[in-house]
Design a protein around this motif. Structure first.
Motif, PDB file in Angstrom:
ATOM      1  N   UNK A  32     -20.265 -55.458 -65.855  1.00  0.00           N
ATOM      2  CA  UNK A  32     -20.051 -54.747 -67.108  1.00  0.00           C
ATOM      3  C   UNK A  32     -18.756 -54.399 -67.245  1.00  0.00           C
ATOM      4  N   UNK A  33     -18.338 -54.196 -65.872  1.00  0.00           N
ATOM      5  CA  UNK A  33     -16.814 -53.437 -65.855  1.00  0.00           C
ATOM      6  C   UNK A  33     -16.091 -54.348 -65.129  1.00  0.00           C
ATOM      7  N   UNK A  34     -16.599 -55.895 -65.209  1.00  0.00           N
ATOM      8  CA  UNK A  34     -15.830 -57.342 -65.243  1.00  0.00           C
ATOM      9  C   UNK A  34     -15.309 -57.153 -66.745  1.00  0.00           C
ATOM     10  N   UNK A  35     -16.232 -57.413 -67.531  1.00  0.00           N
ATOM     11  CA  UNK A  35     -16.012 -57.458 -69.188  1.00  0.00           C
ATOM     12  C   UNK A  35     -14.975 -56.603 -69.690  1.00  0.00           C
ATOM     13  N   UNK A  36     -15.450 -55.783 -68.975  1.00  0.00           N
ATOM     14  CA  UNK A  36     -14.335 -54.115 -69.372  1.00  0.00           C
ATOM     15  C   UNK A  36     -13.101 -54.628 -69.527  1.00  0.00           C
ATOM     16  N   UNK A  37     -12.583 -54.388 -68.135  1.00  0.00           N
ATOM     17  CA  UNK A  37     -11.097 -55.119 -67.287  1.00  0.00           C
ATOM     18  C   UNK A  37     -10.814 -56.264 -68.258  1.00  0.00           C
ATOM     19  N   UNK A  38     -11.891 -57.082 -68.438  1.00  0.00           N
ATOM     20  CA  UNK A  38     -11.008 -58.901 -69.376  1.00  0.00           C
ATOM     21  C   UNK A  38     -10.578 -57.769 -70.805  1.00  0.00           C
ATOM     22  N   UNK A  39     -11.615 -57.041 -71.410  1.00  0.00           N
ATOM     23  CA  UNK A  39     -10.929 -56.457 -72.998  1.00  0.00           C
ATOM     24  C   UNK A  39     -10.011 -55.241 -72.439  1.00  0.00           C
ATOM     25  N   UNK A  90     -20.222 -45.677 -56.562  1.00  0.00           N
ATOM     26  CA  UNK A  90     -19.825 -46.759 -58.046  1.00  0.00           C
ATOM     27  C   UNK A  90     -20.251 -48.163 -57.962  1.00  0.00           C
ATOM     28  N   UNK A  91     -21.871 -48.027 -57.446  1.00  0.00           N
ATOM     29  CA  UNK A  91     -23.022 -49.661 -57.458  1.00  0.00           C
ATOM     30  C   UNK A  91     -23.109 -49.333 -58.346  1.00  0.00           C
ATOM     31  N   UNK A  92     -23.753 -48.653 -59.910  1.00  0.00           N
ATOM     32  CA  UNK A  92     -24.120 -48.408 -60.222  1.00  0.00           C
ATOM     33  C   UNK A  92     -24.076 -47.205 -61.300  1.00  0.00           C
ATOM     34  N   UNK A 151     -22.236 -58.916 -55.563  1.00  0.00           N
ATOM     35  CA  UNK A 151     -22.710 -58.106 -56.301  1.00  0.00           C
ATOM     36  C   UNK A 151     -24.222 -58.952 -56.657  1.00  0.00           C
ATOM     37  N   UNK A 152     -23.563 -60.502 -57.337  1.00  0.00           N
ATOM     38  CA  UNK A 152     -24.793 -61.044 -57.191  1.00  0.00           C
ATOM     39  C   UNK A 152     -25.195 -62.047 -55.911  1.00  0.00           C
ATOM     40  N   UNK A 153     -24.262 -62.313 -55.259  1.00  0.00           N
ATOM     41  CA  UNK A 153     -24.946 -63.055 -53.878  1.00  0.00           C
ATOM     42  C   UNK A 153     -25.604 -61.615 -53.258  1.00  0.00           C
ATOM     43  N   UNK A 154     -25.493 -60.689 -53.420  1.00  0.00           N
ATOM     44  CA  UNK A 154     -26.830 -59.685 -52.257  1.00  0.00           C
ATOM     45  C   UNK A 154     -27.622 -60.237 -53.514  1.00  0.00           C
ATOM     46  N   UNK A 155     -27.722 -59.848 -54.761  1.00  0.00           N
ATOM     47  CA  UNK A 155     -29.096 -60.259 -55.458  1.00  0.00           C
ATOM     48  C   UNK A 155     -29.696 -60.892 -55.402  1.00  0.00           C
ATOM     49  N   UNK A 156     -29.117 -61.987 -55.328  1.00  0.00           N
ATOM     50  CA  UNK A 156     -29.563 -63.498 -55.098  1.00  0.00           C
ATOM     51  C   UNK A 156     -30.408 -63.415 -53.639  1.00  0.00           C
ATOM     52  N   UNK A 181     -27.270 -53.403 -60.068  1.00  0.00           N
ATOM     53  CA  UNK A 181     -25.672 -53.286 -59.409  1.00  0.00           C
ATOM     54  C   UNK A 181     -25.682 -54.919 -59.689  1.00  0.00           C
ATOM     55  N   UNK A 182     -25.814 -55.930 -60.027  1.00  0.00           N
ATOM     56  CA  UNK A 182     -24.651 -56.900 -60.437  1.00  0.00           C
ATOM     57  C   UNK A 182     -24.243 -56.236 -62.017  1.00  0.00           C
ATOM     58  N   UNK A 183     -25.682 -55.567 -62.867  1.00  0.00           N
ATOM     59  CA  UNK A 183     -25.698 -55.620 -64.484  1.00  0.00           C
ATOM     60  C   UNK A 183     -24.092 -54.740 -64.092  1.00  0.00           C
TER      61      UNK A 183
END
Length: 241
Positions: free
Chosen positions: A175-182, A136-138, A93-98, A169-171
């Motif tokens: 958020x999903x990555x941070x939740x997965x880390x927790x 499920x992108x946003x 998502x970050x790559x597409x946003x850039x 989508x990147x945001x």
């Protein structure tokens, strides 16, 4: 006389064989008597039975703890896989946003808008946002903001709207990555607690087995004194005679 001698010499081998058989039987009997025999099992005392019962209970608890530890370890491994998948989704998502941001850097031609163009742009924004939410992108909250135009301008050019959606989508992926880390950290903590409980139970089970197998020891001189009445103690009669 000659007949007697012949009878004597003829009976010597038979007597020798008989004596050898007797000696062999005596030797076998001596070996059988000398073999160690297992002593009859002594009945268990109430204290030993309690120790065996406690050892069995601790062993069962250790088996259950092992199953729990294995389940939590598997959940931790699953949580790690979810973290890796969430990171890959965020990276994409970050790559597409850039890429979209770089494409939007070029200036757009300013021209008079056709009648109904603003409505077309709004429909494009809503349609693209709904498709992104369906994939499920946003999140639902982000979609509600788009449809309610909270922080979103539906009259912007579709190229600009695409860039804003890619940022959303990147945001969401972040958020999903941070939740997965927790979740992974919580799963690791639970797994470590279960492993520590399993180690303690196994140590307690081993100690309980050793205590149950040990013979019951007397309590010392006081124990022997309690077993004898005053008149039954050795030397008591002689002392009062």
């Amino acid at each position: 006389m000659e007949t007697v001698l012949q009878s004597f010499f003829a009976s010597v081998p038979q007597a020798t064989a008989l004596w050898l058989a007797i000696l062999l039987a005596i030797a076998v009997a001596a070996v059988f008597v000398a073999l160690p025999r297992s002593a009859p099992a002594e009945p268990l005392t109430p204290a030993q039975r309690d120790r065996l019962r406690f050892a069995d209970e601790v062993a069962v608890a250790a088996e259950r703890a092992a199953a729990t530890a294995a389940r939590l370890r598997a959940e931790w491994a699953t949580a790690q896989e979810e973290v890796d998948a969430a990171w890959l989704a965020f990276d994409e998502a970050d790559r597409h946003a850039r890429l979209t941001t770089r494409a939007a850097a070029f200036p757009l031609m300013s021209r008079r808008r056709k009648p109904g163009e603003n409505a077309d742009r709004q429909r494009y924004l809503h349609h693209t946002a709904i498709a992104a939410c369906r994939n499920r992108e946003i999140s639902i909250a982000q979609l509600n903001d788009v449809l309610a135009h909270r922080g979103w301008n539906p009259r912007l050019h579709p190229v600009v709207q695409e860039g804003l959606l890619r940022n959303a989508v990147r945001e969401h992926r972040l958020a999903q990555y941070e939740q997965a880390q927790k979740r992974e950290q919580a799963a690791w903590h639970e797994s470590e607690l279960a492993a520590e409980a399993l180690r303690s139970l196994r140590a307690e089970a081993a100690a309980a087995i050793v205590r149950a197998a040990a013979a019951e020891q007397p309590a010392g001189d006081e124990w022997f004194a309690d077993q004898w009445a005053t008149g039954e103690m050795p030397g008591a009669t002689k002392a009062y005679a």
